[in-house]
Design a protein around this motif. Structure first.
Motif, short mmCIF file in Angstrom:
data_model
loop_
_atom_site.label_atom_id
_atom_site.label_comp_id
_atom_site.label_asym_id
_atom_site.label_seq_id
_atom_site.Cartn_x
_atom_site.Cartn_y
_atom_site.Cartn_z
N LYS A 168 49.25 28.53 49.33
CA LYS A 168 49.56 29.95 49.45
C LYS A 168 48.53 30.78 48.70
CE LYS A 168 54.59 29.53 49.98
NZ LYS A 168 55.91 29.87 49.39
N ILE A 169 48.45 32.05 49.09
CA ILE A 169 47.57 33.02 48.45
C ILE A 169 48.39 33.90 47.51
CG2 ILE A 169 46.10 35.05 48.83
CD1 ILE A 169 44.73 32.51 49.64
N TYR A 170 47.83 34.19 46.34
CA TYR A 170 48.51 35.07 45.38
C TYR A 170 47.54 36.14 44.88
CZ TYR A 170 51.96 31.31 45.27
OH TYR A 170 52.89 30.37 45.62
N CYS A 171 48.06 37.34 44.66
CA CYS A 171 47.26 38.39 44.04
C CYS A 171 47.13 38.10 42.54
CB CYS A 171 47.92 39.76 44.27
SG CYS A 171 49.55 39.96 43.47
N TRP A 172 46.35 38.94 41.85
CA TRP A 172 46.14 38.75 40.41
C TRP A 172 47.47 38.69 39.66
CZ3 TRP A 172 41.79 38.28 37.19
CH2 TRP A 172 42.03 38.46 35.84
N GLU A 173 48.36 39.60 40.00
CA GLU A 173 49.64 39.68 39.28
C GLU A 173 50.49 38.45 39.52
OE1 GLU A 173 53.71 42.40 39.28
OE2 GLU A 173 51.85 43.23 40.09
N HIS A 174 50.63 38.03 40.76
CA HIS A 174 51.53 36.92 41.07
C HIS A 174 50.91 35.55 40.84
CE1 HIS A 174 53.74 40.22 43.19
NE2 HIS A 174 54.68 39.66 42.47
N TYR A 175 49.59 35.52 40.62
CA TYR A 175 48.97 34.26 40.18
C TYR A 175 48.96 34.22 38.64
CZ TYR A 175 46.41 30.08 41.66
OH TYR A 175 46.03 28.79 41.95
N ASN A 176 49.51 35.27 38.03
CA ASN A 176 49.54 35.34 36.56
C ASN A 176 48.19 34.99 35.96
OD1 ASN A 176 52.51 35.85 36.09
ND2 ASN A 176 52.64 33.95 37.25
N ALA A 177 47.15 35.63 36.48
CA ALA A 177 45.78 35.33 36.04
C ALA A 177 45.59 35.71 34.58
CB ALA A 177 44.78 36.06 36.92
N THR A 178 44.99 34.79 33.83
CA THR A 178 44.78 34.99 32.39
C THR A 178 43.34 34.63 32.03
OG1 THR A 178 47.09 34.43 31.94
CG2 THR A 178 45.57 34.38 30.08
N GLU A 179 42.65 35.59 31.45
CA GLU A 179 41.27 35.34 31.02
C GLU A 179 41.25 34.63 29.67
OE1 GLU A 179 39.40 39.12 30.85
OE2 GLU A 179 39.17 39.31 33.02
N GLU A 180 40.21 33.83 29.46
CA GLU A 180 39.97 33.21 28.16
C GLU A 180 38.57 33.59 27.69
OE1 GLU A 180 40.86 29.09 27.81
OE2 GLU A 180 42.95 29.35 28.42
N TRP A 181 38.49 33.94 26.40
CA TRP A 181 37.23 34.35 25.79
C TRP A 181 36.94 33.46 24.59
CZ3 TRP A 181 34.42 38.85 27.35
CH2 TRP A 181 35.01 39.56 28.40
N GLU A 182 35.66 33.25 24.34
CA GLU A 182 35.23 32.41 23.22
C GLU A 182 34.19 33.17 22.41
OE1 GLU A 182 35.28 29.23 20.70
OE2 GLU A 182 36.51 29.39 22.51
N GLU A 183 34.56 33.56 21.18
CA GLU A 183 33.66 34.29 20.28
C GLU A 183 33.08 35.55 20.94
OE1 GLU A 183 30.76 31.71 18.59
OE2 GLU A 183 32.24 30.35 17.71
N GLY A 184 33.94 36.23 21.70
CA GLY A 184 33.53 37.49 22.32
C GLY A 184 32.89 37.35 23.68
N PHE A 185 32.69 36.11 24.15
CA PHE A 185 32.07 35.89 25.45
C PHE A 185 33.10 35.36 26.44
CE2 PHE A 185 28.61 35.65 22.40
CZ PHE A 185 27.65 36.48 22.99
N TYR A 186 33.03 35.87 27.66
CA TYR A 186 33.96 35.41 28.70
C TYR A 186 33.76 33.92 28.97
CZ TYR A 186 36.02 34.76 33.33
OH TYR A 186 36.75 34.29 34.40
N ASP A 187 34.86 33.19 29.03
CA ASP A 187 34.80 31.75 29.27
C ASP A 187 35.26 31.42 30.68
OD1 ASP A 187 34.58 29.04 28.96
OD2 ASP A 187 36.43 28.80 27.83
N CYS A 188 36.51 31.75 31.00
CA CYS A 188 37.05 31.41 32.31
C CYS A 188 38.36 32.15 32.54
CB CYS A 188 37.27 29.90 32.43
SG CYS A 188 38.49 29.24 31.24
N THR A 189 38.91 31.99 33.73
CA THR A 189 40.22 32.55 34.06
C THR A 189 41.10 31.46 34.65
OG1 THR A 189 39.31 34.75 34.50
CG2 THR A 189 41.47 34.28 35.42
N TYR A 190 42.32 31.37 34.18
CA TYR A 190 43.31 30.44 34.72
C TYR A 190 44.35 31.21 35.51
CZ TYR A 190 41.66 26.43 32.02
OH TYR A 190 40.91 25.41 31.52
#
Length: 271
Positions: free
Chosen positions: A236-258
């Motif tokens: 299935k396809i989910y929007c940002w909200e319904h995929y509960n997308a969460t960004e992760e940052w490391e020492e101020g730099f973008y790492d990834c999104t889950y």
């Protein structure tokens, strides 16, 4: 008269929304305390501290923008709250980035304030979403049943399976830095231009409403995360909200999104 737009309903909603200001004030107090500490501690790397201060200020600014957008829409009897949500999501991104920066700075007072910051922000976040749920129209039955929407021979969209909002778009066009026509991908985490000739392959997959095929196509021609809005286990396809997308940052730099879908399936959707 529409029940939502009645004077009584508007006033009741505005009274509740006004109370969110109290929580926002708590957030401002914590932010100000953090800024005071970072500004006065001369042992810290001041360039790095100034970046952290700028980001936490940006977090607070977008929280206030989220409140102003919410208050404005409701005062007009409108219930399209996407702009308010957008500000809130951006504030969350800046918060996560700021905390990753604070963790680098060696100040004994920061850990307690960071803990307090997380608690107050979560309280604020929940207060906003309680209002969103009260005010937004129920959308579950107000979207096409197709997995894939063919708008034209050169444009396809994938709606969220929960709310129907458009989560993904593929079209032939020009990206920001393109000199020639490309296959433009717009997902829930980012946009990108792919080779135009790949559209011949992709559009055939889309015509078959083969979401797993689109995911595999993106894994081959875009990146190993594949289609960012897609849950392989749900198909299935989910929007940002319904995929509960969460960004992760490391020492101020973008790492990834889950992303974590409504069924609890979690995967990295952007790196």
């Amino acid at each position: 008269m529409n029940e939502f737009k009645s004077d009584t309903a508007i006033n009741q909603n505005l009274e509740r929304i006004w109370k969110i200001r109290v929580i926002i004030q708590d957030l401002q107090n914590v932010v100000n305390n953090i800024i005071t500490i970072l500004s006065s501690d001369t042992t810290l790397d001041q360039t790095y501290a100034e970046i952290a201060i700028s980001n936490i200020k940006d977090c607070y600014y977008h929280i206030t923008m989220a409140w102003e957008e919410l208050n404005l829409k409701v005062s007009k009897g409108e219930n399209d709250l996407d702009e308010s949500k957008g500000c809130l999501y951006f504030a969350k991104s800046r918060l996560t980035q700021s905390i990753s920066e604070f963790n680098v700075l060696d100040n004994v007072k920061l850990p307690n304030l960071i803990s307090r910051l997380k608690v107050v922000f979560e309280t604020c976040w929940n207060a906003f979403f309680n209002e969103y749920k009260r005010i937004e129209p129920v959308r579950e039955n107000d979207f096409p049943s197709q997995k894939v929407l063919e708008l034209s021979e050169t444009m396809y969209q994938l709606p969220c399976s929960v709310c129907g909002r458009i989560a993904v778009e593929f079209k032939i066009g020009y990206g920001r830095f393109d000199k020639d026509e490309s296959l433009i991908f717009r997902g829930i985490t980012h946009s990108r231009s792919l080779r135009r000739d790949l559209s011949i392959i992709l559009f055939e997959i889309l015509k078959d409403e083969n979401l797993s095929g689109v995911h595999e196509f993106m894994k081959q021609y875009h990146g190993y995360e594949g289609l960012d809005a897609y849950c392989p286990e749900c198909d299935k396809i989910y929007c940002w909200e319904h995929y509960n997308a969460t960004e992760e940052w490391e020492e101020g730099f973008y790492d990834c999104t889950y992303g974590t879908c409504p069924e609890g399936h979690k995967r990295m959707i952007d790196d």
